[in-house]
Design an enzyme around this catalytic site. Sequence first.
Site, short mmCIF file in Angstrom:
data_model
loop_
_atom_site.label_atom_id
_atom_site.label_comp_id
_atom_site.label_asym_id
_atom_site.label_seq_id
_atom_site.Cartn_x
_atom_site.Cartn_y
_atom_site.Cartn_z
CB VAL A 177 -8.90 -5.10 -2.04
CG1 VAL A 177 -9.24 -4.16 -3.18
CG2 VAL A 177 -7.40 -5.12 -1.78
CG ASP A 189 -1.98 0.98 1.28
OD1 ASP A 189 -1.81 2.03 0.65
OD2 ASP A 189 -3.01 0.76 1.94
NE ARG A 198 -6.39 -12.53 8.28
CZ ARG A 198 -5.59 -11.47 8.22
NH1 ARG A 198 -4.94 -11.20 7.12
NH2 ARG A 198 -5.43 -10.68 9.26
P1 IMP Z 1 1.80 -0.52 3.78
O1 IMP Z 1 2.81 -0.47 4.87
O2 IMP Z 1 1.00 0.74 3.70
O3 IMP Z 1 2.38 -0.89 2.44
O4 IMP Z 1 0.73 -1.60 4.22
C1 IMP Z 1 0.92 -2.92 3.97
C2 IMP Z 1 0.02 -3.78 4.81
O5 IMP Z 1 -1.22 -3.15 5.10
C3 IMP Z 1 -0.34 -5.03 4.03
O6 IMP Z 1 0.58 -6.06 4.30
C4 IMP Z 1 -1.72 -5.34 4.53
O7 IMP Z 1 -1.64 -6.14 5.70
C5 IMP Z 1 -2.31 -4.02 4.88
N1 IMP Z 1 -3.15 -3.50 3.80
C6 IMP Z 1 -2.84 -2.52 2.92
N2 IMP Z 1 -3.84 -2.30 2.03
C7 IMP Z 1 -4.80 -3.19 2.36
C8 IMP Z 1 -6.11 -3.48 1.79
O8 IMP Z 1 -6.57 -2.88 0.80
N3 IMP Z 1 -6.81 -4.47 2.40
C9 IMP Z 1 -6.34 -5.16 3.48
N4 IMP Z 1 -5.14 -4.93 4.03
C10 IMP Z 1 -4.38 -3.95 3.48
#
Ligand code: IMP
Length: 201
Positions: A174, A124, A186
């Site tokens: 999502v 993300d 999940r």
């Molecule tokens: P980041 O540090 O912002 O890249 O977040 C990564 C983590 O956030 C992922 O490993 C997911 O566990 C969670 N995450 C990010 N986007 C989503 C989503 O759209 N749905 C569910 N979990 C998400």
Amino acid sequence: MPTEVRTGGHGAVGTLPAYVQAYEPDIEKILISEQEIQSKLVEMGEQITRDYDGQSLLLIGVLKGAFVLMADIARAMSIPAEFDFMAVSSYGSSTKTSGIVRILKDLDLDIRGRDILIIEDIVDSGLTLSYLLRNLRGREPKSLEICALLTKPEVQEVELDIAYHGFAIPPTFVVGYGLDYRQRYRNLSYVGTLKPHVYQE
Ligand code: IMP
Ligand code: MG
């Protein structure tokens, strides 16, 4: 762009497994179907098999979301692999990133001198993975690459070199294929969005 298949009403429900039926009233639309995911995994698995020909890999799954991808990608490649897991917190149970990454469960294995492939469900902001990369590099693996099913390029804050990548999706929340909302969804075989009522409950 991923195809958009509306689940709407009771259309395809009758042909889906029972666990999907239980979630069906909550699903707004399917962004990436089971078939699209599975055929992408075949490609990714072949690519990994070519790249690591004659070597063995240590797969590191980022809990909890990566467990589904890890199981499938490990069987889509034909090289010896070992498995370990890390758990990090970045989200709590909300749907926006906090930017704070904490190790909740560390690796059991020593990765020094090993070929490492990090398995992640979704990138993300990229903050979680960039933190993990820094942390794992410090342990001096022989190589360190990323395999991620999904990315959200429009909201990614940190640039990452993702060697094995499934799909780029719009910056929407999502669920499915390992991804949860409040620990549910999940075990959906596809990736989809939730109806607004789910967030209001
Ligand atoms: P980041 O540090 O912002 O890249 O977040 C990564 C983590 O956030 C992922 O490993 C997911 O566990 C969670 N995450 C990010 N986007 C989503 C989503 O759209 N749905 C569910 N979990 C998400
Ligand atoms: Mg995750």
